[in-house]
Write a protein that holds these residues in place. Structure first.
Motif, PDB file in Angstrom:
ATOM      1  N   TYR A  90       3.188  11.798 -13.740  1.00  0.00           N
ATOM      2  CA  TYR A  90       3.700  11.708 -12.412  1.00  0.00           C
ATOM      3  C   TYR A  90       4.415  13.247 -12.213  1.00  0.00           C
ATOM      4  CZ  TYR A  90       6.501  10.732  -8.666  1.00  0.00           C
ATOM      5  OH  TYR A  90       7.335  10.632  -7.359  1.00  0.00           O
ATOM      6  N   GLY A  91       4.246  13.736 -11.106  1.00  0.00           N
ATOM      7  CA  GLY A  91       4.669  15.069 -10.648  1.00  0.00           C
ATOM      8  C   GLY A  91       4.225  16.003 -11.522  1.00  0.00           C
ATOM      9  N   THR A  92       5.134  16.823 -12.218  1.00  0.00           N
ATOM     10  CA  THR A  92       4.614  17.955 -12.904  1.00  0.00           C
ATOM     11  C   THR A  92       4.516  17.521 -14.497  1.00  0.00           C
ATOM     12  OG1 THR A  92       6.707  19.019 -13.076  1.00  0.00           O
ATOM     13  CG2 THR A  92       5.245  19.683 -11.245  1.00  0.00           C
ATOM     14  N   GLY A  93       5.142  16.349 -14.806  1.00  0.00           N
ATOM     15  CA  GLY A  93       5.122  15.949 -16.007  1.00  0.00           C
ATOM     16  C   GLY A  93       6.368  16.720 -16.866  1.00  0.00           C
ATOM     17  N   ALA A  94       7.310  17.207 -16.133  1.00  0.00           N
ATOM     18  CA  ALA A  94       8.639  17.678 -16.380  1.00  0.00           C
ATOM     19  C   ALA A  94       9.542  17.582 -15.286  1.00  0.00           C
ATOM     20  CB  ALA A  94       8.627  19.348 -16.794  1.00  0.00           C
ATOM     21  N   ILE A  95      11.016  17.222 -15.796  1.00  0.00           N
ATOM     22  CA  ILE A  95      11.856  17.225 -14.869  1.00  0.00           C
ATOM     23  C   ILE A  95      13.214  17.990 -15.464  1.00  0.00           C
ATOM     24  CG2 ILE A  95      11.524  14.708 -14.487  1.00  0.00           C
ATOM     25  CD1 ILE A  95      13.943  14.159 -16.573  1.00  0.00           C
ATOM     26  N   MET A  96      14.110  18.217 -14.452  1.00  0.00           N
ATOM     27  CA  MET A  96      15.233  18.780 -14.707  1.00  0.00           C
ATOM     28  C   MET A  96      16.149  17.627 -14.740  1.00  0.00           C
ATOM     29  SD  MET A  96      16.533  20.331 -11.152  1.00  0.00           S
ATOM     30  CE  MET A  96      17.406  19.358  -9.605  1.00  0.00           C
ATOM     31  N   ALA A  97      16.728  17.520 -16.068  1.00  0.00           N
ATOM     32  CA  ALA A  97      17.879  16.320 -16.059  1.00  0.00           C
ATOM     33  C   ALA A  97      19.270  16.695 -15.388  1.00  0.00           C
ATOM     34  CB  ALA A  97      17.973  15.941 -17.354  1.00  0.00           C
ATOM     35  N   VAL A  98      19.578  15.484 -14.394  1.00  0.00           N
ATOM     36  CA  VAL A  98      20.916  15.636 -13.568  1.00  0.00           C
ATOM     37  C   VAL A  98      21.554  14.519 -14.286  1.00  0.00           C
ATOM     38  CG1 VAL A  98      22.062  16.131 -11.598  1.00  0.00           C
ATOM     39  CG2 VAL A  98      20.021  17.125 -12.073  1.00  0.00           C
ATOM     40  N   PRO A  99      22.350  14.349 -15.441  1.00  0.00           N
ATOM     41  CA  PRO A  99      22.491  13.025 -15.760  1.00  0.00           C
ATOM     42  C   PRO A  99      23.775  12.439 -15.047  1.00  0.00           C
ATOM     43  CG  PRO A  99      23.280  14.677 -17.241  1.00  0.00           C
ATOM     44  CD  PRO A  99      22.120  15.396 -16.326  1.00  0.00           C
ATOM     45  N   ALA A 100      24.473  13.353 -14.206  1.00  0.00           N
ATOM     46  CA  ALA A 100      25.592  12.701 -13.286  1.00  0.00           C
ATOM     47  C   ALA A 100      25.019  12.004 -12.351  1.00  0.00           C
ATOM     48  CB  ALA A 100      26.451  14.021 -12.998  1.00  0.00           C
ATOM     49  N   GLN A 159       0.845  -1.130  -0.260  1.00  0.00           N
ATOM     50  CA  GLN A 159       0.050   0.031  -0.004  1.00  0.00           C
ATOM     51  C   GLN A 159       0.846   1.329  -0.131  1.00  0.00           C
ATOM     52  OE1 GLN A 159      -3.708   0.467   1.992  1.00  0.00           O
ATOM     53  NE2 GLN A 159      -4.298  -1.375   0.614  1.00  0.00           N
ATOM     54  N   ARG A 160       1.899   1.140   0.760  1.00  0.00           N
ATOM     55  CA  ARG A 160       2.849   2.363   0.908  1.00  0.00           C
ATOM     56  C   ARG A 160       3.483   2.638  -0.527  1.00  0.00           C
ATOM     57  NH1 ARG A 160       4.949   0.139   5.982  1.00  0.00           N
ATOM     58  NH2 ARG A 160       3.575   1.184   7.522  1.00  0.00           N
ATOM     59  N   ASN A 161       3.822   1.705  -1.094  1.00  0.00           N
ATOM     60  CA  ASN A 161       4.478   1.767  -2.645  1.00  0.00           C
ATOM     61  C   ASN A 161       3.499   2.166  -3.391  1.00  0.00           C
ATOM     62  OD1 ASN A 161       7.116   0.719  -1.805  1.00  0.00           O
ATOM     63  ND2 ASN A 161       6.579  -1.473  -2.450  1.00  0.00           N
ATOM     64  N   TRP A 162       2.351   1.613  -3.426  1.00  0.00           N
ATOM     65  CA  TRP A 162       1.066   2.363  -4.371  1.00  0.00           C
ATOM     66  C   TRP A 162       1.023   3.812  -4.315  1.00  0.00           C
ATOM     67  CZ3 TRP A 162      -0.293  -0.194  -8.536  1.00  0.00           C
ATOM     68  CH2 TRP A 162      -1.365   0.089  -9.382  1.00  0.00           C
ATOM     69  N   ILE A 163       0.823   4.127  -2.839  1.00  0.00           N
ATOM     70  CA  ILE A 163       0.455   5.713  -2.529  1.00  0.00           C
ATOM     71  C   ILE A 163       1.738   6.320  -3.242  1.00  0.00           C
ATOM     72  CG2 ILE A 163       0.274   7.260  -0.884  1.00  0.00           C
ATOM     73  CD1 ILE A 163      -1.404   4.911   0.703  1.00  0.00           C
ATOM     74  N   GLY A 164       3.152   5.790  -2.674  1.00  0.00           N
ATOM     75  CA  GLY A 164       4.275   6.317  -3.295  1.00  0.00           C
ATOM     76  C   GLY A 164       4.524   7.592  -2.895  1.00  0.00           C
ATOM     77  N   ARG A 165       4.542   8.047  -1.711  1.00  0.00           N
ATOM     78  CA  ARG A 165       5.020   9.521  -1.282  1.00  0.00           C
ATOM     79  C   ARG A 165       6.477   9.833  -1.367  1.00  0.00           C
ATOM     80  NH1 ARG A 165       6.716  12.029   3.583  1.00  0.00           N
ATOM     81  NH2 ARG A 165       5.379  13.942   4.172  1.00  0.00           N
ATOM     82  N   SER A 166       6.858  10.749  -1.919  1.00  0.00           N
ATOM     83  CA  SER A 166       8.173  11.060  -2.077  1.00  0.00           C
ATOM     84  C   SER A 166       8.231  12.816  -1.889  1.00  0.00           C
ATOM     85  CB  SER A 166       8.893  10.842  -3.413  1.00  0.00           C
ATOM     86  OG  SER A 166       8.302  11.281  -4.457  1.00  0.00           O
ATOM     87  N   GLU A 167       9.222  13.089  -0.916  1.00  0.00           N
ATOM     88  CA  GLU A 167       9.669  14.391  -0.599  1.00  0.00           C
ATOM     89  C   GLU A 167      10.535  15.000  -1.440  1.00  0.00           C
ATOM     90  OE1 GLU A 167      10.609  15.125   3.511  1.00  0.00           O
ATOM     91  OE2 GLU A 167       9.004  13.450   4.293  1.00  0.00           O
ATOM     92  N   GLY A 168      10.290  16.123  -1.816  1.00  0.00           N
ATOM     93  CA  GLY A 168      11.180  16.947  -2.576  1.00  0.00           C
ATOM     94  C   GLY A 168      10.782  18.378  -2.789  1.00  0.00           C
ATOM     95  N   ALA A 169      11.067  18.822  -4.014  1.00  0.00           N
ATOM     96  CA  ALA A 169      10.827  20.230  -4.335  1.00  0.00           C
ATOM     97  C   ALA A 169      10.379  20.582  -5.676  1.00  0.00           C
ATOM     98  CB  ALA A 169      12.056  21.127  -3.890  1.00  0.00           C
ATOM     99  N   GLU A 170       9.450  21.504  -5.809  1.00  0.00           N
ATOM    100  CA  GLU A 170       9.175  22.074  -6.979  1.00  0.00           C
ATOM    101  C   GLU A 170      10.164  23.078  -7.394  1.00  0.00           C
ATOM    102  OE1 GLU A 170       4.643  20.970  -7.446  1.00  0.00           O
ATOM    103  OE2 GLU A 170       4.950  22.866  -7.032  1.00  0.00           O
TER     104      GLU A 170
END
Length: 897
Positions: free
Chosen positions: A386-396, A274-285
């Motif tokens: 998922y999220g905002t549908g956009a990412i900043m890419a940090v390839p490293a 259930q936790r995985n399905w809810i999939g909470r993740s902390e971060g920033a916009e």
RNA sequence: GCGCGAGUGGUGAAAUGGCAGACACGCCAGACUUAGGAUCUGGUCCCGUAAGGGGUGGAGGUUCAAGUCCUCUCUCGCGCACCA
């Protein structure tokens, strides 16, 4: 019969007792305020006014399929039935109900093929299921049977939908409230504006969103019903398609659905699912401005500390800004890529996951932290949902970005130093920030905090919590489901809007149809019923129906007051059965048993509805199911999953014919721990069947049984009459048990009681076997001891236990008419004390001898006895004794050098 | 790939850190029987005639003592799976 002589006449005993229980209404559960007939065995057991403590033990109700019962169904049902019977014997008022989750696709598909109304198919299937379930002697209170397709039931499913529709989630109070409490902003003046404002906030709302469309099934599916891009039912391809659909705002409850897991007694793995399905993740916009345009793109990241390492940005192909920011030179390529991505099913997207694809939009974004220009790409490895549908890419420091950057030759900039040193390219763990301006030298958690504070201060970002959980797509283009209590109208501008029907209009019944297919232009089957759809001038009905989950989301509440015409459930009944306001009572259903296949879908949806009902004051607990156990799958005899195509399906009817319900129940529990996956073995059934035969022979007189057998073959009297003439063995006498006999009994009581409390059915049964193996050789069998044994046997094999109990009680007018409420025996520790005990003697941990000594032999004497043992001596002679460990009543271990 | 479980006789499985294999299935031997696919009795982890030795997927470790606790590893099952 291919199995030789019958062990005992289960074929006469089982129908006899099932008829008695039905006539006597033995297993009726009583609600507060209900009148209990004085003659009822419950009233005799509980003569005091008021009800004893409740115990609510629930099975996941089945979908009554045409194939009938499967041996997997009765596994959980037997476990719960044993506990229901055990709790009744220990003095609880037990709620143990059964019903039918009867809406669903198969009956509808059959209707499409044959024209037969799904109601007919459903009723026939329910009849089959009910017959099979009743043949197993489960102690269900059938007066509370529910059927989700019964208008008297789905009336309340629709009623709950209206509560969702009439509510919004107030983030300030963190709960659902009436939509009336929603404060409209000052600039919301016209009726249309106010309606739009409210409609956008209801817990049930309409959205025009990309949905999972299954052409083969002719319906949309929720995310949960799509497995690897195919429909969970049937395995047909599913494509994404924008459609107008009803949604339920389950995401508003994400945090509570997650947090409240801590307070309930579910398995660790189930909670994790259930936790995985809810999939909470902390971060920033973080907001990136688009260079040369008045446009900001917000990304979600869990690694804001790597912002200095962002070397490009990726939007999902469906992102709403793609059109605007694509440069003319890139337009053709971008359009082509979007078209290509849209045409792919989810399955194709995952299949092609190994190879990253994408296209440059020609535009650039400004990294807010250093003003650097970075290119904006679109790629389908970024999900629109998922999220905002956009990412900043940090390839490293992200594997996916790294793969993409390598393929398209985009720059890779290291901004985190790995703790071990070395090349940090692709390092995704916590380290220390480098090449990151004011973040340099900070550890990853520190850097996250610092950058988030900086973003917040500059107004270009903020700390956020993101969830994988999506809102619940709640409409289906089906016939055989609950119609929505919703109509559509047009406002002054001619735009369509929806409106709830009043509670008084419930239930909304589905119309009669001749053809159950969707309409040729893709409308749901209900749209075929023109007269039904057209309510009045300009007012039309909603033609979608609710998904199958609707009925199963709340059935455990209806059982508490199943025939109430005026309410979903009476508050007094609800509070009693959910244990509210009673110290020591379990909050919610005491035990819920079902298959792990419902670990996310049903259980998450039901918890969500329950919380909404709780917020609105219709139920009194915040969680529905306090303790939940998943029974393990039963495999075929070949160790493979049972399936028609493998030909390894075991039909319970066949097993019942050959061995009877008691043996069947016993075997299902004897196979192994309930939660475990285990293969069926027909020879194993014979083992427990023989045990029941031995139990029978423990009680009955051999000569009278021989006469009974002969009577059956000559056929002069009915089987039932002959059964009455089977006498008890003369060895059964009204004498007190010997200490040895009492020890055997009390050891059995202790073991069975403790094992039932821990749901260890297999070892409880083995304790019963041990008792019978002992008792069968007793020359004199004390009646009281055998009586107690039957009360222990009753939960497991109730028919045989009742029959033997009635023989044991024959001639005793004070004896109860059923074993069901006979108090559970208590074990007496004094009966279990041993005078002597066997002690293991070890040398360096290896067993060398066993000594029989008095239990209370002092440690020093025990030690001396061990050292004196002839078998021990050779192993210690000539060696230095380093240490002697004496564990009283257990062992002596001599450590030598 | 990530998360969660589970690995014990020929089989299903037992075992608060304290005698591994309870209870069953199967198999072997015997009794009763016209008969047995019924019932009853005995045996059954492996090697060994025995004494004894070995043994809970594998390798280490902690402990007087490990199936059980710790570390690593392998295999199988289930769930999730480009979740930023």
């Amino acid at each position: 019969m291919a199995i030789g002589r019958r062990q005992y006449p289960f074929d006469l005993i089982e129908p006899k007792w099932q008829a008695v229980w039905e006539r006597q209404q033995t297993f009726r559960a009583w609600n507060p305020g209900e009148n209990i007939p004085v003659g009822h065995p419950f009233a005799q057991r509980h003569p005091e006014p008021g009800l004893p403590p409740k115990y609510y033990v629930l099975d996941m109700f089945p979908y009554p399929s045409g194939a009938g019962l499967h041996v997997g169904h009765p596994e959980g049902y037997t476990a719960t039935d044993i506990l229901a019977r055990y709790r009744r014997a220990t003095g609880f008022n037990v709620l143990h109900p059964m019903g039918w989750d009867a809406f669903g696709l198969p009956a509808e598909q059959y209707a499409i093929k044959t024209g037969q109304h799904p109601r007919q198919t459903t009723e026939a299937n329910i009849a089959t299921f009910k017959r099979q379930i009743q043949a197993l002697g489960f102690s269900y209170d059938w007066s509370r049977e529910v059927d989700t397709t019964d208008p008297e039931y789905f009336k309340w499913s629709q009623w709950i939908f209206l509560r969702l529709y009439q509510s919004w989630f107030n983030p300030a109070t963190n709960r659902a409230e009436s939509i009336e409490t929603l404060v409209l902003p000052a600039d919301c003046v016209t009726e249309e504006q106010q309606r739009a404002y409210r409609d956008a906030r209801r817990l049930a709302y309409v959205a025009n969103a990309p949905v999972n469309w299954c052409p083969e099934l002719g319906t949309v599916l929720s995310n949960e019903e799509v497995i690897d891009g195919k429909s969970e039912v049937g395995g047909f391809p599913v494509v994404r398609k924008p459609m107008q659909q009803w949604m339920l705002r389950i995401t508003a409850y994400a945090e509570r659905l997650l947090n409240d897991l801590d307070g309930i007694d579910w398995s660790h793995s189930l909670k994790e699912m259930q936790r995985n399905w809810i999939g909470r993740s902390e971060g920033a916009e973080v907001e990136f401005r688009v260079a040369g345009a008045d446009l900001g793109i917000t990304v979600f990241t869990t690694r804001p500390d790597t912002l200095f390492g962002a070397t490009y940005m990726v939007l999902s192909p469906e992102h709403r800004f793609v059109e605007q920011l694509t440069t003319p030179a890139q337009q053709a390529a971008v359009r082509e890529y979007q078209r290509h991505a849209a045409g792919k099913s989810d399955l194709e997207r995952t299949e092609l996951a190994k190879d990253k694809t994408g296209v440059f939009t020609g535009a650039s974004a400004v990294n807010p932290v250093n003003g650097e220009l970075i290119p904006i790409w679109i790629a389908d490895y970024v999900l629109a949902t998922y999220g905002t549908g956009a990412i900043m890419a940090v390839p490293a420091h992200d594997e996916r970005d790294l793969e993409f950057a390598r393929k398209f030759n985009l720059p890779i900039r290291l901004v985190v130093q790995a703790p071990g040193g070395g090349d940090a390219t692709g390092f995704v763990g916590d380290g220390v920030s480098v090449n990151s301006g004011f973040l340099d030298g900070l550890t990853t958690p520190e850097a996250k905090k610092a950058i988030t504070a900086w973003l917040q201060e500059k107004g270009v970002g903020r700390r956020t919590i993101n969830y994988k959980l999506r809102d619940w797509l709640f409409s289906r283009q089906r016939y055989w489901g609950e119609p929505f209590p919703i109509v559509w109208k047009r406002d002054a501008t001619g735009a369509l809007y929806h409106e709830a029907l009043p509670d008084s209009a419930l239930p909304v019944l589905p119309p009669k149809l001749d053809d159950y297919k969707p309409t040729p232009d893709g409308q749901p089957p209900l749209a075929r019923a023109r007269d039904w759809v057209a309510v009045s001038e300009g007012v039309t009905r909603e033609t979608n129906t609710m998904p199958q989950w609707a009925g199963s989301c709340w059935y455990y509440l209806r059982y508490q007051d199943a025939r109430n015409p005026a309410a979903m459930v009476d508050p007094a009944a609800e509070q009693y059965w959910m244990g509210t306001g009673v110290a020591g009572a379990t909050p919610g259903v005491d035990l819920y048993v079902g298959g792990a296949e419902h670990a996310v879908l049903h259980l998450l949806y039901a918890r969500f509805w329950h919380k909404v009902l709780f917020d609105l004051g219709h139920v009194s607990t915040c969680e529905p199911f306090y303790k939940l156990v998943n029974q393990g799958l039963i495999l075929g005899e070949d160790g493979q999953k049972m399936s028609k195509s493998r030909g390894n399906v075991v039909n319970p009817d066949v097993v019942l014919d050959a061995y009877g319900a008691d043996a069947f129940r016993l075997y299902e529990m004897f196979m192994g721990p309930l939660e475990m996956v285990k293969p069926w073995n027909t020879q194993g059934v014979e083992g427990v069947y023989r045990f029941l035969g031995r139990a029978w022979r423990l009680f009955v007189d051999e000569d009278s049984e021989t006469a009974f057998e002969q009577g059956l073959t000559t056929g002069t009297a009915s089987g039932a009459e002959l059964l009455e003439q089977v006498r008890l063995s003369a060895a059964i006498q009204d004498v007190p048990g010997t200490p040895e006999q009492l020890k055997t009994l009390h050891a059995c009581i202790k073991k069975v009681t403790e094992d039932l409390d821990g749901m260890r059915f297999n070892t409880a049964i083995s304790a019963l076997m041990v008792f019978v193996n002992e008792a069968i050789s007793w020359e004199v069998k004390p009646r009281g001891i055998l009586r107690d044994f039957l009360t222990l046997l009753q939960p497991f094999s109730p028919h045989l236990a009742e029959e033997l109990f009635s023989k044991l009680a024959a001639g005793d007018p004070g004896s109860p008419a059923t074993l069901a409420y006979v108090p559970w025996p208590k074990y007496d520790a004094a009966r279990l004390v041993e005078t002597t005990v066997e002690i293991a003697v070890q040398v360096n941990g290896k067993l060398r001898d066993r000594l029989v000594v008095p239990v209370d032999l002092p440690a020093a004497e025990l030690e001396a006895a061990a050292l004196a043992s002839d078998k021990v001596k050779p192993f210690i002679e000539g060696k230095t004794i380093k240490k002697i460990i004496v564990v009283p009543k257990k062992l002596v271990n001599i450590a030598v050098a």
